[in-house]
Enzyme design. Structure first.
Site, PDB file in Angstrom:
ATOM      1  N   GLY A  71       2.314  -5.955  -2.983  1.00  0.00           N
ATOM      2  CA  GLY A  71       3.173  -6.813  -2.179  1.00  0.00           C
ATOM      3  C   GLY A  71       2.682  -7.015  -0.762  1.00  0.00           C
ATOM      4  N   CYS A 328       8.328   2.601   3.693  1.00  0.00           N
ATOM      5  CA  CYS A 328       7.246   2.377   4.656  1.00  0.00           C
ATOM      6  C   CYS A 328       7.694   2.606   6.098  1.00  0.00           C
ATOM      7  CB  CYS A 328       6.697   0.964   4.502  1.00  0.00           C
ATOM      8  SG  CYS A 328       7.924  -0.318   4.799  1.00  0.00           S
TER       9      CYS A 328
END
Length: 388
Positions: A71, A328
């Site tokens: 992604g 993240c």
């Protein structure tokens, strides 16, 4: 009880059929797809099949699917190269404050190169402000990047409304959608909405890490992000990750074939956990949508009086795995930019837990999680009160 994994927005367990298919490729179909011999041709056929499997979910042509490393690469490629290729037509970019960092940080880089960006606000449920979008669109807008499902609070962006505004106000703009959290979980047909670019990732749908794809509308000239041997029809150089691509294709097919069944199951799990927690634990807040405007697999709750990280580890001690936000950004001291964009009260910002469900989760696991929360949260709150 076995471990209960409720962090499926961060990553998912690889489906057993996917793992078996990938192992077969690693052991038997190990040729390079660019090679002219039978081993290479066999690998090439597997890549073509996976391309068809992904394209089917989008109702797109196989040649509109380009495989990437995931992604992040798909988002970087779509945003960076679209903007740079169209700089003579304008410098205006439009996005939202709640996009994934792989979009936001790329746009910040482009701002340093001389582009102008508008970061659209969202309402308290994480829905983009359509009036602000209408005001931001102009003849010199070259790129609009708005995600489909938010990865932290599960808000589903009104893509049909967004499509209408772009068509009316900035028909020349390229429209990119980050569908990492919605691919094969919600219907998304780019051609019907006029979407030009869509990013997806395999490891969010019970596929492997390290592989994703970018839908590129036929006729759109998107310069390569990586150059070299000219793989992916010259658009994305580098020897194809055949095992990963096979895994992505099969994972997409398996999930898409059970779309309705999975949606009903996930909605049931989300409703059960939300209802039990809100009924049994005082002072709990839902962050994001509570209705059909929210994705069935994402539930974000705040437990004021606690730190989300403390509750996360307390649940881990019970064998329950959750998150405080996007994986993240879990170590960012400033906290979640998504929750900040929702303008939550301070007491809710650092007290949030994200529960993300998969088709593998069961009602029994949800009840056990609710039982543990009902036991843990009051104890931790008493401990925190005694420290004050």
């Amino acid at each position: 009880m076995k471990d209960i994994y409720l962090d499926n927005c961060a990553t998912t367990r690889v489906h057993p059929q996917v793992a078996a298919a990938m192992m077969s490729v690693l052991r038997e179909a190990y040729g390079n797809p660019s090679s002219a011999h039978r081993r290479g041709q066999a690998a090439e056929e597997l890549v073509k099949k996976a391309r068809r499997q992904v394209a089917r979910v989008f109702r797109a042509k196989p040649e509109e699917i380009l495989f990437t490393s995931g992604g992040t690469e798909s988002n970087n490629w779509a945003v960076l190269e679209t903007a740079r290729a169209r700089i003579r037509r304008g410098r205006r970019l439009v996005t939202t404050r709640v996009e994934h960092l792989s979009v936001l940080r790329v746009i910040q880089r482009l701002e340093a190169e001389g582009f102008t960006a508008t970061y659209l606000p969202v309402d308290k449920y994480g829905q983009v402000d359509l009036a602000a979008l209408a005001a931001a669109l102009s003849p010199d807008t070259i790129l609009v990047s708005i995600m489909h499902v938010n990865n932290e609070v599960g808000s589903i962006m009104p893509l049909a409304d967004i499509a209408g505004l772009i068509k009316q106000k900035a028909p020349q703009a390229i429209w990119h959608v980050d569908a990492v959290q919605s691919f094969a979980k919600l219907p998304l047909y780019p051609h019907e909405l006029g979407i030009d670019l869509v990013s997806i990732s395999a490891h969010k749908i019970m596929g492997p890490k390290g592989v994703g794809a970018l839908f590129v509308r036929e006729g759109l000239n998107l310069p390569p992000l990586l150059v070299g041997g000219g793989q992916e029809a010259g658009s994305r150089s580098g020897t194809e990750n055949v095992p990963g691509i096979v895994g992505l294709g099969l994972a997409a097919e398996l999930l898409w074939e059970r779309l309705t069944e999975n949606s009903i199951h996930l909605a049931r799990l989300k409703a059960r956990l939300s209802q039990r927690v809100l009924a049994e634990i005082p002072d709990v807040c839902v962050n994001g949508p509570q209705d059909s405007n929210g994705a069935a697999h994402i539930l974000n709750l705040s437990f004021p009086g606690l730190k989300g990280e403390v509750l996360l580890h307390a649940l881990e001690d019970k064998g329950i795995y959750v998150a405080t936000g996007a994986a993240c950004s879990s170590r960012r001291p400033e906290g979640s930019h998504v929750l900040q964009a929702l303008e939550l009260e301070t007491r809710r910002l650092n007290a949030s837990i994200r529960f993300c469900f998969s088709p593998e989760n069961t009602v029994e696991e949800i009840d056990y999680t609710a039982d543990c929360l009902a036991e843990i949260v009051p104890k931790l709150r008493r401990i925190m009160m005694n420290k004050i």
